[in-house]
Design a protein around this motif. Sequence first.
Motif, PDB file in Angstrom:
ATOM      1  N   ARG A  82     -32.967  47.241  43.424  1.00  0.00           N
ATOM      2  CA  ARG A  82     -32.362  48.520  43.813  1.00  0.00           C
ATOM      3  C   ARG A  82     -30.854  48.477  43.604  1.00  0.00           C
ATOM      4  O   ARG A  82     -30.261  49.415  43.046  1.00  0.00           O
ATOM      5  CB  ARG A  82     -32.689  48.815  45.278  1.00  0.00           C
ATOM      6  CG  ARG A  82     -32.042  50.094  45.801  1.00  0.00           C
ATOM      7  CD  ARG A  82     -32.263  50.234  47.302  1.00  0.00           C
ATOM      8  NE  ARG A  82     -31.678  49.112  48.023  1.00  0.00           N
ATOM      9  CZ  ARG A  82     -30.369  48.969  48.269  1.00  0.00           C
ATOM     10  NH1 ARG A  82     -29.499  49.867  47.822  1.00  0.00           N
ATOM     11  NH2 ARG A  82     -29.927  47.931  48.950  1.00  0.00           N
ATOM     12  N   GLN A 129     -40.136  39.025  48.772  1.00  0.00           N
ATOM     13  CA  GLN A 129     -40.432  40.250  48.031  1.00  0.00           C
ATOM     14  C   GLN A 129     -39.428  41.343  48.377  1.00  0.00           C
ATOM     15  O   GLN A 129     -38.959  42.087  47.513  1.00  0.00           O
ATOM     16  CB  GLN A 129     -41.860  40.722  48.347  1.00  0.00           C
ATOM     17  CG  GLN A 129     -42.279  42.004  47.656  1.00  0.00           C
ATOM     18  CD  GLN A 129     -42.321  41.867  46.132  1.00  0.00           C
ATOM     19  OE1 GLN A 129     -42.474  40.777  45.600  1.00  0.00           O
ATOM     20  NE2 GLN A 129     -42.163  42.990  45.433  1.00  0.00           N
ATOM     21  N   GLU A 156     -36.906  43.238  45.787  1.00  0.00           N
ATOM     22  CA  GLU A 156     -36.848  44.693  45.678  1.00  0.00           C
ATOM     23  C   GLU A 156     -35.436  45.205  45.979  1.00  0.00           C
ATOM     24  O   GLU A 156     -34.952  46.147  45.340  1.00  0.00           O
ATOM     25  CB  GLU A 156     -37.864  45.316  46.631  1.00  0.00           C
ATOM     26  CG  GLU A 156     -39.306  45.047  46.232  1.00  0.00           C
ATOM     27  CD  GLU A 156     -40.301  45.562  47.260  1.00  0.00           C
ATOM     28  OE1 GLU A 156     -39.845  46.068  48.317  1.00  0.00           O
ATOM     29  OE2 GLU A 156     -41.520  45.455  47.017  1.00  0.00           O
TER      30      GLU A 156
END
Length: 223
Positions: free
Chosen positions: A175, A167, A171
């Motif tokens: 980004r 995860q 993420e």
Amino acid sequence: MSEAAQGHPPADFDLSGTVRRIRRTARLSQRELALAAGLSKSTIAQVETGRRGLSADALASLATIAGLRLALVDGDGVEVLPMRGSAARDDGGRRYPAHCDVRHGDEGWWYLPHRAARPVPWFTFDLRRSEPLADDDHPVQVPEDDPRWRAEQRRVESLTAWAARQQQLREDYLRRLGAGEVPPLRDDPCTCPPGCEELLVGDDPAGQADPHVPDCPCRCDVH
């Protein structure tokens, strides 16, 4: 032979004064106290004059008659409780040595070569006098102490940590994608072999220039 082994109290314990205190509290004569405790009057008299000792059981019985109880206290006067009888026991139902430290059998040393073929015990013990007591008592055995249960918990925790890492990687990619640092994912599906996935879960996968095994047919930017 020591005084304790001969049934005499240690020099710093005033047995005579203690028995007299018991009689004073109970307001009983020597004869009455002896009768209530199942002892002879001469025994009480000899104890009070310091001519004989008294077993701990007998002293505890006298104290109970007066509504008192025996207790151990430390140097600060704080009561030290007896070790609990419900603590973990070995496969033979025996308590572990009181002076030793009890720990789970799957903690470290059990997996040495000469023990590999033996079943892992729920608990084992060792002696670590140089270390402070980890606990004032031995642990009470619960179902969660089963080595098989503990192994399953470690497996679940490992999978949970792996999922959290994945995860975090997702993420981080989003980004970096938003910042224009990496190109968007290709429309065609990733065909990376498992070895590439292992490279991605390294200490710093985002900083790896080419996270692919040499024979990877895909070589995508993110997989």
